[in-house]
Design an enzyme around this catalytic site. Structure first.
Site, PDB file in Angstrom:
ATOM      1  N   PHE A  63     -70.551  52.914  84.251  1.00  0.00           N
ATOM      2  CA  PHE A  63     -69.400  53.793  84.367  1.00  0.00           C
ATOM      3  C   PHE A  63     -68.103  52.995  84.274  1.00  0.00           C
ATOM      4  CE2 PHE A  63     -72.766  55.532  87.052  1.00  0.00           C
ATOM      5  CZ  PHE A  63     -72.794  56.879  86.725  1.00  0.00           C
ATOM      6  N   ASP A  64     -67.123  53.557  83.588  1.00  0.00           N
ATOM      7  CA  ASP A  64     -65.747  53.119  83.741  1.00  0.00           C
ATOM      8  C   ASP A  64     -65.262  53.592  85.121  1.00  0.00           C
ATOM      9  OD1 ASP A  64     -63.133  52.202  83.183  1.00  0.00           O
ATOM     10  OD2 ASP A  64     -62.580  54.146  82.319  1.00  0.00           O
ATOM     11  N   GLY A  65     -64.135  53.046  85.565  1.00  0.00           N
ATOM     12  CA  GLY A  65     -63.614  53.426  86.872  1.00  0.00           C
ATOM     13  C   GLY A  65     -62.587  54.543  86.812  1.00  0.00           C
ATOM     14  N   PHE A 121     -70.296  55.599  80.266  1.00  0.00           N
ATOM     15  CA  PHE A 121     -69.298  56.664  80.288  1.00  0.00           C
ATOM     16  C   PHE A 121     -67.902  56.087  80.447  1.00  0.00           C
ATOM     17  CE2 PHE A 121     -73.230  58.473  82.082  1.00  0.00           C
ATOM     18  CZ  PHE A 121     -73.411  59.546  81.209  1.00  0.00           C
TER      19      PHE A 121
END
Length: 305
Positions: free
Chosen positions: A165-167, A277
């Site tokens: 995941f991106d943040g 994502f």
């Protein structure tokens, strides 16, 4: 008692995400829906090739051992598609041919399918249709537009589901990204340093990370494990707020990469996710060259102008 999806990890996925229907879709875009449906009918007995998310679906379904009764399963995958019901026959036939336990589906014949995500209690919606993804996100359901041209997932970790995941604007809100967009990197770093002890607001994919974390703790009967990673452009000192936020949520990730603006693709190549994502198309394009990628159509980077 009636069947229920309560308490399960429910992934809703479009037919174009689980199977490669790109040739058929080109017919739809070139001609019309009637030509598309006619081609699908002609190919009812021809199994569709695997799509970008097929490996992820296979691993998710393998989280439960085959002999586990439906009521005790922890994971459910449901096809939610703009296909017409007859074209849906090919989806289920292709799934059976591929050995995928896909048993539920919603086919809307061109209408937006997102209203069905709530009664399905979907924790994630994967689709190649950006408008459907945006509508799902606006309804509060984690969703991503699948990059159909993505490289297929690595086969080097067959007993592990790897999700990255991106943040900001994905796991977290886009609050800090807005500071960066308006004031630049220095303003962003000052803001994060000053607010290091204040947890970031939730982003659209926090519920999915929480659901995966619960599965990690419970463990599945099929021997499949889950491994998660945070892959962010943040760097020190802005890393602290991200980690403190996860601690405040009571959620852990297995790996964290604070890249300070470096290209994400090479790091994702090393992690080998089954899916990544991100809210920014540039990062998605970099990721898609090495792994399956999904564009989270949310936050300031995706506001319609």
């Amino acid at each position: 008692m009636p069947a229920t999806l309560e308490g399960k990890l429910v992934v809703a996925i479009s037919s174009r995400a689980v199977f490669d229907f790109e040739e058929e879709n080109r017919v739809f875009e070139r001609d019309d829906d009637a030509s598309y449906m006619a081609l699908q009918r002609q190919r009812l007995d021809l199994p569709a090739p695997p799509g970008v998310a097929c490996a992820l679906v296979r691993k998710l379904l393998a989280f439960d051992a085959p002999q586990v009764p439906e009521r005790e399963r922890l994971v459910e995958v449901v096809v939610v598609s703009r296909n017409d019901p007859v074209s849906g026959l090919r989806v289920f036939r292709s799934a059976r041919q591929a050995g995928l336990r896909l048993e539920r589906g919603v086919f809307t014949r061109g209408r937006n399918p997102w209203p069905y995500l709530a009664p399905l209690k979907a924790n994630l919606f994967l689709s190649a249709n950006g408008d459907d993804v945006r509508a799902a996100l606006e309804a509060g359901i984690p969703a991503a537009r699948v990059y159909s041209e993505s490289v297929k997932a690595s086969e080097s970790h067959p007993e592990e589901i790897r999700i990255a995941f991106d943040g900001d604007a994905v796991l977290f809100s886009d609050e800090s990204e807005r500071v960066f967009q308006s004031g630049g990197l220095d303003a962003f770093q000052r803001h994060e340093d000053e607010h290091a002890a204040l947890p970031l607001p939730s982003g659209p994919f926090k519920p999915l990370l929480e659901a995966l974390h619960r599965l990690q703790r419970e463990g599945g009967s099929g021997g499949m494990r889950i491994r998660t990673a945070l892959v962010t452009a943040r760097s020190a000192p802005a890393h602290e707020r991200a980690i403190r936020t996860l601690m405040g949520w009571g959620v852990e990730v297995d790996e964290a990469m604070f890249l300070g603006g470096l290209e994400k693709g090479p790091f994702l190549s090393a992690f080998e996710p089954d899916f990544f994502f991100d809210d920014q198309t540039g990062h998605c394009e970099s990721a898609a060259r090495v792994a399956p990628a999904g564009h989270v159509v949310a936050g300031i980077a995706n506001e319609r102008r």
